[in-house]
Scaffold this motif. Structure first.
Motif, PDB file in Angstrom:
ATOM      1  N   ASP A 157      -1.325   3.203  -2.598  1.00 22.00           N
ATOM      2  CA  ASP A 157      -3.012   3.657  -2.390  1.00 22.00           C
ATOM      3  C   ASP A 157      -3.609   3.084  -0.995  1.00 22.00           C
ATOM      4  O   ASP A 157      -2.912   2.140  -0.397  1.00 22.00           O
ATOM      5  N   HIS A 159      -6.287   1.788  -0.648  1.00 18.08           N
ATOM      6  CA  HIS A 159      -6.964   0.628  -1.054  1.00 18.08           C
ATOM      7  C   HIS A 159      -6.206  -0.123  -1.691  1.00 18.08           C
ATOM      8  O   HIS A 159      -5.163   0.072  -2.430  1.00 18.08           O
ATOM      9  N   ASP A 232      -5.040   9.066  -1.057  1.00 21.14           N
ATOM     10  CA  ASP A 232      -6.081   8.924  -0.056  1.00 21.14           C
ATOM     11  C   ASP A 232      -5.475   8.113   1.512  1.00 21.14           C
ATOM     12  O   ASP A 232      -6.383   7.777   2.358  1.00 21.14           O
ATOM     13  N   GLY A 273      -5.903   7.213  -6.296  1.00 23.73           N
ATOM     14  CA  GLY A 273      -7.148   7.641  -5.455  1.00 23.73           C
ATOM     15  C   GLY A 273      -6.809   8.790  -4.785  1.00 23.73           C
ATOM     16  O   GLY A 273      -5.523   9.458  -4.573  1.00 23.73           O
TER      17      GLY A 273
END
Ligand SMILES: [Zn+2]
Length: 304
Positions: A157, A159, A232, A273
């Motif tokens: 991801d 993040h 993402d 995400g």
């Protein structure tokens, strides 16, 4: 027919009001996989909600009580979602989905949950858009049941998987690896292996570093890999500054999923995400990840 399990429920979707998180993506990915012929609607497995006993393998009673009572406390206050019964139910159900996908992965090689990947949740703390850390719960359930001994989380991801990193910080049986944008939410925890990327990082550098990082995962010899396949890192994502193209994300997925297949490591896909300006891009990225797993599963079965 396919030999990879696909797990989904329409109840993964819940009303979170106007929000950057596209809650309808779970059902849209399902629809996309059916439309492409990669999965038959009748084959999609419906999960049951994770039990309190399962959740307590990771989360504290005080925190779970807050969620059940829908109470804003210092433990739930860091959530960036509303706190409603509908939302808590959806997260507990999606966690059941990751558990189901993990059990199926051990049996079949691949399990796909069309949801989950809630990597920011801690034992006693909500964080970001995450209330329950389904990745950690699934690993703990399979360990408790004696299904696996060692596990790994590969977090691709945008993040960092901060909650997952913290939950397994002192556990030598579970290896955590996160590759993410460094200069971004959240405050970083220490994974077993972290790769923090500069803003603007593109396909080639991302995948070169991912490949290096995966060597640490393979060296751990996990009995299962939980893959958080967030959409993402995409170049048109609203929350990030990584610059991966659709092709670059496909290469990311191949490095992880083919790497597991080559080593006969069961792997679970969770979505994580994805905040592309166009929701259709997020859905396309997630669907592609699932297609790669489904086709690898099919190919490996036809070779067997
Ligand atoms: Zn993310």
């Amino acid at each position: 027919m396919t030999s990879a399990a696909v797990v989904h429920s329409h109840d993964y979707g819940c009303d979170i009001g106007p929000h950057v998180f596209p809650m309808d993506k779970f059902a849209l990915v399902r629809g996309s996989l059916i439309a492409s012929g990669d999965v038959d609607e009748a084959e999609i497995l419906c999960p049951v909600p994770a039990s309190r006993e399962d959740l307590m393998l990771v989360h504290t009673p005080a925190y779970l009580n807050d969620l059940e009572a829908l109470r804003w406390t210092p433990r739930t206050a860091y959530s960036e979602l509303p706190l409603t019964a509908d939302i808590v139910r959806a997260y507990v159900l999606a966690t059941g989905g990751t558990i189901r996908a993990a059990r199926e992965a051990v049996a079949r090689g691949f399990g796909i949950n069309l949801g989950g990947g809630f990597h920011h949740a801690f034992a006693d703390l909500a964080s970001g858009f995450c209330y329950i850390n389904d990745l950690a719960v699934a690993i703990r359930v399979l360990q408790r049941d004696g299904t696996i001994g060692r596990g790994a989380v590969v977090d691709g991801d945008l993040h960092q998987g901060n909650g997952t990193a913290h939950l397994f910080r002192d556990d030598e049986a579970v290896f955590t690896f996160s590759i993410h944008q460094e200069n971004l939410y959240p405050v970083k925890e220490r994974s077993d292996h972290d790769i923090g990327l500069d803003n603007g990082t593109g396909d080639t550098e991302f995948n070169r570093k991912l490949e290096e990082g995966l060597e640490h995962v393979w060296a751990h010899h996990p009995d299962i890999v939980l893959y958080q396949a967030g959409a993402d890192p995409f170049e048109d994502d609203q929350l990030g500054a990584l610059k991966l193209t659709l092709e670059g994300l496909e290469m990311r997925d191949r490095l992880v999923l083919e790497g597991c297949a080559e080593r006969d490591i069961p792997v679970v896909v969770t979505l994580g995400g994805g905040y592309a300006r166009r929701v259709s891009d997020t859905v396309r990225i997630h669907a592609r990840t699932c297609q790669i797993a489904l086709r690898l599963a099919r190919d490996s079965r036809s070779l067997a």
